[in-house]
Motif scaffolding. Structure first.
Motif, PDB file in Angstrom:
ATOM      1  N   LYS A   2      26.767 -25.298 -76.051  1.00 46.25           N
ATOM      2  CA  LYS A   2      26.142 -25.878 -77.235  1.00 46.25           C
ATOM      3  C   LYS A   2      25.220 -25.153 -77.875  1.00 46.25           C
ATOM      4  O   LYS A   2      25.000 -25.359 -79.261  1.00 46.25           O
ATOM      5  N   LYS A   3      24.058 -24.454 -77.369  1.00 46.34           N
ATOM      6  CA  LYS A   3      23.191 -23.577 -77.935  1.00 46.34           C
ATOM      7  C   LYS A   3      23.824 -22.708 -78.886  1.00 46.34           C
ATOM      8  O   LYS A   3      23.332 -22.459 -79.798  1.00 46.34           O
ATOM      9  N   LYS A   4      24.743 -22.140 -78.601  1.00 44.03           N
ATOM     10  CA  LYS A   4      25.449 -21.086 -79.507  1.00 44.03           C
ATOM     11  C   LYS A   4      25.972 -21.619 -80.786  1.00 44.03           C
ATOM     12  O   LYS A   4      25.669 -21.153 -82.006  1.00 44.03           O
ATOM     13  N   TYR A   5      26.485 -22.863 -80.694  1.00 50.31           N
ATOM     14  CA  TYR A   5      26.965 -23.661 -81.889  1.00 50.31           C
ATOM     15  C   TYR A   5      25.773 -24.196 -82.608  1.00 50.31           C
ATOM     16  O   TYR A   5      25.737 -24.100 -84.081  1.00 50.31           O
ATOM     17  N   LEU A   6      24.681 -24.472 -82.045  1.00 53.66           N
ATOM     18  CA  LEU A   6      23.513 -25.020 -82.708  1.00 53.66           C
ATOM     19  C   LEU A   6      23.028 -23.823 -83.302  1.00 53.66           C
ATOM     20  O   LEU A   6      22.393 -24.054 -84.619  1.00 53.66           O
ATOM     21  N   ILE A   7      22.748 -22.577 -82.826  1.00 52.78           N
ATOM     22  CA  ILE A   7      22.268 -21.505 -83.606  1.00 52.78           C
ATOM     23  C   ILE A   7      23.001 -21.021 -84.466  1.00 52.78           C
ATOM     24  O   ILE A   7      22.550 -20.714 -85.705  1.00 52.78           O
TER      25      ILE A   7
END
Length: 72
Positions: A2-7
């Motif tokens: 989820k962190k990758k998509y948020l970034i």
């Protein structure tokens, strides 16, 4: 994950909302470009403050004979 998509979404939003510098076209420019096997000359002519027309002519040297045209 989820962190990758948020970034990725954050970078996309920032890049869309970022403002670049005001572009301006000079009156006319000339130039020469050289490469390993060629030489090109160009001229840019101002059509408006944001649009320029570029004309270019050049010569490429073939490394092998007949690489551009069939041998006769």
């Amino acid at each position: 994950m989820k962190k990758k998509y948020l970034i990725l979404v954050l970078l996309a939003v920032v890049s869309v909302t970022a403002n670049a510098q005001k572009a301006s076209v000079e009156q006319s420019t000339y130039g020469i470009q050289t490469g390993v096997l060629g030489l090109w000359a160009h001229r840019e002519v101002k059509l408006s403050n944001e649009i320029a027309l570029r004309a270019e002519v050049g010569m490429d040297l073939g490394l092998w004979g007949g690489s551009f045209y069939p041998k006769s």
